[in-house]
Design a protein around this motif. Structure first.
Motif, PDB file in Angstrom:
ATOM      1  N   PHE A 148       0.830  -1.204   0.000  1.00  0.00           N
ATOM      2  CA  PHE A 148       0.000   0.000   0.000  1.00  0.00           C
ATOM      3  C   PHE A 148       0.865   1.255   0.000  1.00  0.00           C
ATOM      4  CE2 PHE A 148      -2.469   3.279   2.197  1.00  0.00           C
ATOM      5  CZ  PHE A 148      -3.593   3.311   1.382  1.00  0.00           C
ATOM      6  N   ILE A 149       1.877   1.288   0.857  1.00  0.00           N
ATOM      7  CA  ILE A 149       2.758   2.468   0.933  1.00  0.00           C
ATOM      8  C   ILE A 149       3.542   2.634  -0.360  1.00  0.00           C
ATOM      9  CG2 ILE A 149       4.804   3.393   2.106  1.00  0.00           C
ATOM     10  CD1 ILE A 149       3.652   2.221   4.705  1.00  0.00           C
ATOM     11  N   LEU A 150       4.056   1.528  -0.915  1.00  0.00           N
ATOM     12  CA  LEU A 150       4.793   1.622  -2.184  1.00  0.00           C
ATOM     13  C   LEU A 150       3.902   2.113  -3.320  1.00  0.00           C
ATOM     14  CD1 LEU A 150       7.046  -1.565  -2.097  1.00  0.00           C
ATOM     15  CD2 LEU A 150       7.777   0.820  -1.994  1.00  0.00           C
ATOM     16  N   SER A 151       2.653   1.691  -3.342  1.00  0.00           N
ATOM     17  CA  SER A 151       1.764   2.163  -4.408  1.00  0.00           C
ATOM     18  C   SER A 151       1.531   3.657  -4.297  1.00  0.00           C
ATOM     19  CB  SER A 151       0.443   1.395  -4.364  1.00  0.00           C
ATOM     20  OG  SER A 151      -0.291   1.736  -3.201  1.00  0.00           O
ATOM     21  N   LYS A 152       1.420   4.182  -3.075  1.00  0.00           N
ATOM     22  CA  LYS A 152       1.237   5.628  -2.913  1.00  0.00           C
ATOM     23  C   LYS A 152       2.497   6.389  -3.327  1.00  0.00           C
ATOM     24  CE  LYS A 152      -2.820   5.001  -1.597  1.00  0.00           C
ATOM     25  NZ  LYS A 152      -3.862   5.145  -2.568  1.00  0.00           N
ATOM     26  N   ILE A 153       3.675   5.837  -3.024  1.00  0.00           N
ATOM     27  CA  ILE A 153       4.934   6.485  -3.423  1.00  0.00           C
ATOM     28  C   ILE A 153       5.039   6.511  -4.949  1.00  0.00           C
ATOM     29  CG2 ILE A 153       7.452   6.201  -3.416  1.00  0.00           C
ATOM     30  CD1 ILE A 153       7.172   5.172  -0.526  1.00  0.00           C
ATOM     31  N   PHE A 154       4.743   5.387  -5.602  1.00  0.00           N
ATOM     32  CA  PHE A 154       4.802   5.343  -7.071  1.00  0.00           C
ATOM     33  C   PHE A 154       3.774   6.283  -7.702  1.00  0.00           C
ATOM     34  CE2 PHE A 154       6.584   0.861  -6.601  1.00  0.00           C
ATOM     35  CZ  PHE A 154       7.891   1.307  -6.717  1.00  0.00           C
ATOM     36  N   LEU A 155       2.604   6.401  -7.101  1.00  0.00           N
ATOM     37  CA  LEU A 155       1.597   7.331  -7.611  1.00  0.00           C
ATOM     38  C   LEU A 155       2.081   8.766  -7.505  1.00  0.00           C
ATOM     39  CD1 LEU A 155      -1.304   7.774  -8.665  1.00  0.00           C
ATOM     40  CD2 LEU A 155      -2.024   7.928  -6.280  1.00  0.00           C
ATOM     41  N   LEU A 156       2.663   9.110  -6.382  1.00  0.00           N
ATOM     42  CA  LEU A 156       3.192  10.469  -6.192  1.00  0.00           C
ATOM     43  C   LEU A 156       4.320  10.728  -7.187  1.00  0.00           C
ATOM     44  CD1 LEU A 156       3.096  13.049  -4.469  1.00  0.00           C
ATOM     45  CD2 LEU A 156       4.803  11.994  -2.986  1.00  0.00           C
ATOM     46  N   GLY A 157       5.201   9.746  -7.394  1.00  0.00           N
ATOM     47  CA  GLY A 157       6.284   9.902  -8.376  1.00  0.00           C
ATOM     48  C   GLY A 157       5.748  10.095  -9.782  1.00  0.00           C
ATOM     49  N   ALA A 158       4.718   9.340 -10.149  1.00  0.00           N
ATOM     50  CA  ALA A 158       4.135   9.480 -11.481  1.00  0.00           C
ATOM     51  C   ALA A 158       3.529  10.864 -11.662  1.00  0.00           C
ATOM     52  CB  ALA A 158       3.078   8.403 -11.698  1.00  0.00           C
ATOM     53  N   ILE A 159       2.889  11.391 -10.648  1.00  0.00           N
ATOM     54  CA  ILE A 159       2.299  12.739 -10.747  1.00  0.00           C
ATOM     55  C   ILE A 159       3.391  13.787 -10.897  1.00  0.00           C
ATOM     56  CG2 ILE A 159       1.018  14.484  -9.447  1.00  0.00           C
ATOM     57  CD1 ILE A 159      -0.691  12.187  -8.311  1.00  0.00           C
ATOM     58  N   ILE A 160       4.441  13.690 -10.090  1.00  0.00           N
ATOM     59  CA  ILE A 160       5.539  14.677 -10.148  1.00  0.00           C
ATOM     60  C   ILE A 160       6.219  14.639 -11.511  1.00  0.00           C
ATOM     61  CG2 ILE A 160       7.840  15.204  -9.224  1.00  0.00           C
ATOM     62  CD1 ILE A 160       6.730  14.401  -6.474  1.00  0.00           C
ATOM     63  N   TYR A 161       6.605  13.440 -11.990  1.00  0.00           N
ATOM     64  CA  TYR A 161       7.287  13.355 -13.279  1.00  0.00           C
ATOM     65  C   TYR A 161       6.352  13.720 -14.432  1.00  0.00           C
ATOM     66  CZ  TYR A 161      11.400  11.474 -11.052  1.00  0.00           C
ATOM     67  OH  TYR A 161      12.508  11.325 -10.273  1.00  0.00           O
ATOM     68  N   GLY A 162       5.072  13.466 -14.300  1.00  0.00           N
ATOM     69  CA  GLY A 162       4.125  13.881 -15.334  1.00  0.00           C
ATOM     70  C   GLY A 162       4.051  15.392 -15.431  1.00  0.00           C
ATOM     71  N   LEU A 163       4.007  16.056 -14.270  1.00  0.00           N
ATOM     72  CA  LEU A 163       3.981  17.523 -14.287  1.00  0.00           C
ATOM     73  C   LEU A 163       5.273  18.099 -14.867  1.00  0.00           C
ATOM     74  CD1 LEU A 163       2.292  18.237 -10.840  1.00  0.00           C
ATOM     75  CD2 LEU A 163       1.303  18.526 -13.108  1.00  0.00           C
ATOM     76  N   LYS A 164       6.424  17.503 -14.530  1.00  0.00           N
ATOM     77  CA  LYS A 164       7.697  17.970 -15.091  1.00  0.00           C
ATOM     78  C   LYS A 164       7.715  17.810 -16.609  1.00  0.00           C
ATOM     79  CE  LYS A 164      10.896  17.288 -11.261  1.00  0.00           C
ATOM     80  NZ  LYS A 164      12.097  16.574 -10.813  1.00  0.00           N
ATOM     81  N   TYR A 165       7.182  16.682 -17.094  1.00  0.00           N
ATOM     82  CA  TYR A 165       7.150  16.428 -18.528  1.00  0.00           C
ATOM     83  C   TYR A 165       6.301  17.472 -19.236  1.00  0.00           C
ATOM     84  CZ  TYR A 165       5.924  14.236 -22.948  1.00  0.00           C
ATOM     85  OH  TYR A 165       5.708  13.992 -24.271  1.00  0.00           O
TER      86      TYR A 165
END
Length: 155
Positions: free
Chosen positions: A117-134
């Motif tokens: 559960f914690i890893l899925s939230k970390i990966f979701l946050l990473g995907a949002i951050i890198y998506g915004l940077k892109y």
């Protein structure tokens, strides 16, 4: 109407089969008090219908009787058991594994679930951050590139 015609009309058979209207039933009951031979005729009609029913009867398979007896015996055997157990339809999942229990869940599954559960939230946050940077870089690159009309004027 004569009593013989009344008997031959079929009202007695419809009365016995439950097909007579309430008015016909009341009329037959009143006539039974007046004419006692109607009672004899009703008894004879009952015997005729019973004989027809037994002649056309289909015998059930022998397995049906065994199934009925099994169900009755099972209910008699479990009647006392049902009184003793209040929560017979409630099932519990044990966290600690035991030898005598059927359904068990190992205690480490709890930690594995929390970790996933914690890893899925970390990966979701990473995907949002890198998506915004892109998207930010795509917008900056589109601003830096000159328009096609400007490229032709410089030549």
């Amino acid at each position: 109407m004569e009593i013989k015609e009344y008997i031959e009309s079929g009202i007695i058979e419809s009365f016995l089969l439950g097909l007579a209207t309430p008015d016909e039933e009341v009329e037959l009951q009143q006539l039974r008090r007046v004419f006692p031979e109607l009672n004899v005729e009703i008894a004879m009609a009952e015997r005729r219908l019973e004989k027809l029913a037994f002649e056309d009867a289909v015998e059930p398979p022998a397995v049906a009787w065994d199934n009925i007896l099994q169900r009755v015996n099972w209910e008699e055997d479990n009647r006392d058991f049902k009184k003793k157990t209040k929560d017979q339809h409630n099932y519990y999942i044990n966290v600690e594994p035991r030898k005598d229990e059927l359904i068990t869940v190992h205690k480490y599954w709890k930690y594995a679930f929390v970790t996933i559960f914690i890893l899925s939230k970390i990966f979701l946050l990473g995907a949002i951050i890198y998506g915004l940077k892109y998207y930010r870089e795509v917008n900056e690159n589109s601003r830096k590139q000159p328009a096609p009309a400007q490229i032709e004027r410089t030549r």
